[in-house]
Design a protein around this motif. Structure first.
Motif, PDB file in Angstrom:
ATOM      1  N   THR A  12       0.742  -1.324   0.189  1.00 53.16           N
ATOM      2  CA  THR A  12      -0.145  -0.032  -0.105  1.00 53.16           C
ATOM      3  C   THR A  12       0.870   1.246  -0.045  1.00 53.16           C
ATOM      4  N   LYS A  13       0.264   2.410  -0.734  1.00 48.27           N
ATOM      5  CA  LYS A  13       0.952   3.645  -0.833  1.00 48.27           C
ATOM      6  C   LYS A  13       0.686   4.534   0.465  1.00 48.27           C
ATOM      7  N   ILE A  25      -2.796  13.809  -9.205  1.00 48.77           N
ATOM      8  CA  ILE A  25      -1.338  13.597  -8.977  1.00 48.77           C
ATOM      9  C   ILE A  25      -0.994  12.189  -8.245  1.00 48.77           C
ATOM     10  N   HIS A  26      -1.973  11.980  -7.314  1.00 51.44           N
ATOM     11  CA  HIS A  26      -1.915  10.694  -6.350  1.00 51.44           C
ATOM     12  C   HIS A  26      -3.000   9.776  -6.792  1.00 51.44           C
ATOM     13  N   TYR A  27      -2.587   8.516  -6.809  1.00 56.41           N
ATOM     14  CA  TYR A  27      -3.555   7.356  -7.123  1.00 56.41           C
ATOM     15  C   TYR A  27      -3.674   6.322  -6.135  1.00 56.41           C
ATOM     16  N   THR A  28      -4.540   5.722  -6.206  1.00 59.51           N
ATOM     17  CA  THR A  28      -5.013   4.717  -4.912  1.00 59.51           C
ATOM     18  C   THR A  28      -4.245   3.415  -5.102  1.00 59.51           C
ATOM     19  N   ASP A  29      -4.525   2.365  -4.300  1.00 59.01           N
ATOM     20  CA  ASP A  29      -3.710   1.194  -4.296  1.00 59.01           C
ATOM     21  C   ASP A  29      -4.286   0.095  -5.375  1.00 59.01           C
ATOM     22  N   TRP A 125      -9.021   5.937   1.095  1.00 65.75           N
ATOM     23  CA  TRP A 125      -8.269   6.663   0.068  1.00 65.75           C
ATOM     24  C   TRP A 125      -9.239   8.237   0.082  1.00 65.75           C
ATOM     25  N   ILE A 126     -10.519   7.988   0.257  1.00 63.29           N
ATOM     26  CA  ILE A 126     -11.423   9.090   0.236  1.00 63.29           C
ATOM     27  C   ILE A 126     -11.281  10.198   1.183  1.00 63.29           C
ATOM     28  N   PRO A 127     -10.673  11.405   0.773  1.00 66.64           N
ATOM     29  CA  PRO A 127     -10.592  12.507   1.922  1.00 66.64           C
ATOM     30  C   PRO A 127     -11.761  13.130   2.215  1.00 66.64           C
ATOM     31  N   ASP A 128     -11.896  13.607   3.519  1.00 57.91           N
ATOM     32  CA  ASP A 128     -12.796  14.283   4.080  1.00 57.91           C
ATOM     33  C   ASP A 128     -12.817  15.725   4.445  1.00 57.91           C
ATOM     34  N   VAL A 164      -8.455  14.211  -4.576  1.00 50.63           N
ATOM     35  CA  VAL A 164      -8.178  15.550  -5.219  1.00 50.63           C
ATOM     36  C   VAL A 164      -8.519  16.739  -4.251  1.00 50.63           C
ATOM     37  N   GLY A 165      -7.966  17.850  -4.328  1.00 43.81           N
ATOM     38  CA  GLY A 165      -8.401  19.140  -3.877  1.00 43.81           C
ATOM     39  C   GLY A 165      -8.989  19.933  -4.908  1.00 43.81           C
TER      40      GLY A 165
END
Length: 357
Positions: A12-13, A25-29, A125-128, A164-165
């Motif tokens: 996992t990253k 920019i960033h991607y999930t596992d 990975w879902i940001p809050d 993402v933002g």
């Protein structure tokens, strides 16, 4: 229901800080992959660790641009639930793009099932943080290694995801838009209404030149007369003129945005007059000069709502709403993002829950 196999990642990253996500920019596992051949149809749906894909140099996607994509988001609510926003509409549009680009239709129920399982696997990975989400990119590429100009007989359908933002650095603050008068992105009868890569490649030159002059994005005019407003590179557009909201009518060269449709429904729900019709750049500028142009904003999955504070057409600058975010733009943004994140009631049935087992 077709069974989707799942191979979980053993490596996992590290997740980036939520206030430093950027966009794409960033991607999930993990990612979803499904193959197509004329002999088997769509087959072997699977969720696997995120990884590079290997393609023959002669794969048709590289040479003839036979590819389409979609964009949607997953959100985490304050009480920890996970919501998708209108995913079925995205896959319906994907099939319309597939049809235009001679790609085999994808089973929507299978695509929804794959998406829900993929989101569930990578749910952490879902940001809050406010203004963040999990961006989801389904896409299809032609993989047949043959240089003949004809539809491919082999494809890959894939889904990748990225926390993402804000899409634009300005966030909900107004952006500056350059009105393109030289280049053409799409014409009626072409592929402008399909979400295919070539449309975006055709826009890059103009977008690059606009940024060199301090503008965030490009507003495209029609490809024949360079007179009628169509869309911004990554957004549909709306203008509030004299109390009525106008957006260019879908004419075959404009993408039928999911957010665009949501805004139209929301405005009608509020009783705000809204019209889809042909709108010329001359008419818009005249409204700006006589003071009836009150607000302008773009709509799209990536930015949701992006107010437009300034436009430049052939060297003539038009300041909209004193360059500030308008009241209606802010209300639409707050309501849509509120529905997406579960903070506002959804009277339209747009959101879909994802269960994590």
């Amino acid at each position: 229901m077709t069974t989707i196999s799942i191979e979980r990642s053993t490596n996992t990253k590290k997740k980036p800080p939520q206030d430093q996500l950027g966009f794409g920019i960033h991607y999930t596992d993990h990612m979803f992959v499904m193959d197509y051949s004329t002999e088997k149809g769509w087959h072997e749906p699977r969720i696997i660790p995120y990884q590079p894909i290997v393609l023959d140099p002669a794969a048709k996607v590289f040479h003839y641009g036979q590819t389409i994509f979609e964009g949607l988001k997953a959100y985490k609510t304050a009480d920890g639930r996970i919501q998708l926003f209108r995913p079925r509409d995205n896959f319906r549009r994907m099939n319309r793009s597939n049809d235009r680009m001679s790609v085999p239709e994808i089973d929507i129920d299978l695509a929804i099932d794959a998406l829900e399982q993929l989101v569930a696997v990578d749910h952490d990975w879902i940001p809050d943080l406010e203004g963040t989400s999990l961006y989801i990119r389904p896409f299809v590429i032609a993989t047949e290694p043959l240089l003949g100009v004809s539809p491919s007989e082999h494809y890959k359908f894939m889904i990748i995801m990225s926390p993402v933002g804000a899409y634009y650095p300005e966030g909900i603050n107004p952006v500056k838009i350059h009105v393109e008068s030289n280049y053409v992105r799409a014409v009626v009868g072409g592929v402008g209404e399909a979400k295919t890569a070539g449309n975006y490649a055709a826009a890059l030159k103009s977008q690059q030149e606009a940024k060199e002059h301090g503008y965030t994005q490009v507003l495209w005019l029609d490809g024949k007369q360079h007179k009628y407003i169509e869309e911004v590179g990554s957004m549909n557009v709306f203008f509030k003129i004299g109390g009525t909201v106008y957006t260019p009518a879908l004419n075959g060269s404009i993408l039928a945005g999911i957010t665009r449709n949501s805004v139209i429904q929301l405005l009608k729900h509020w009783g705000v007059p809204v019209e889809e019709r042909v709108l010329s750049i001359d008419e818009l500028y005249e409204a700006g000069r006589n003071g009836t142009l009150e607000e302008a904003f773009g709509t799209g999955t990536a930015a949701v709502i992006s107010p437009i504070g300034e436009m430049n057409w052939n060297g003539e600058k038009l300041i909209i709403g004193e360059g500030k975010t308008g009241q209606l733009s802010k209300s639409v943004y707050d309501t849509l993002t509120g529905i997406q994140t579960g903070a506002v009631e959804d009277p339209f049935g747009w959101t879909q829950q994802v269960e994590v087992k």
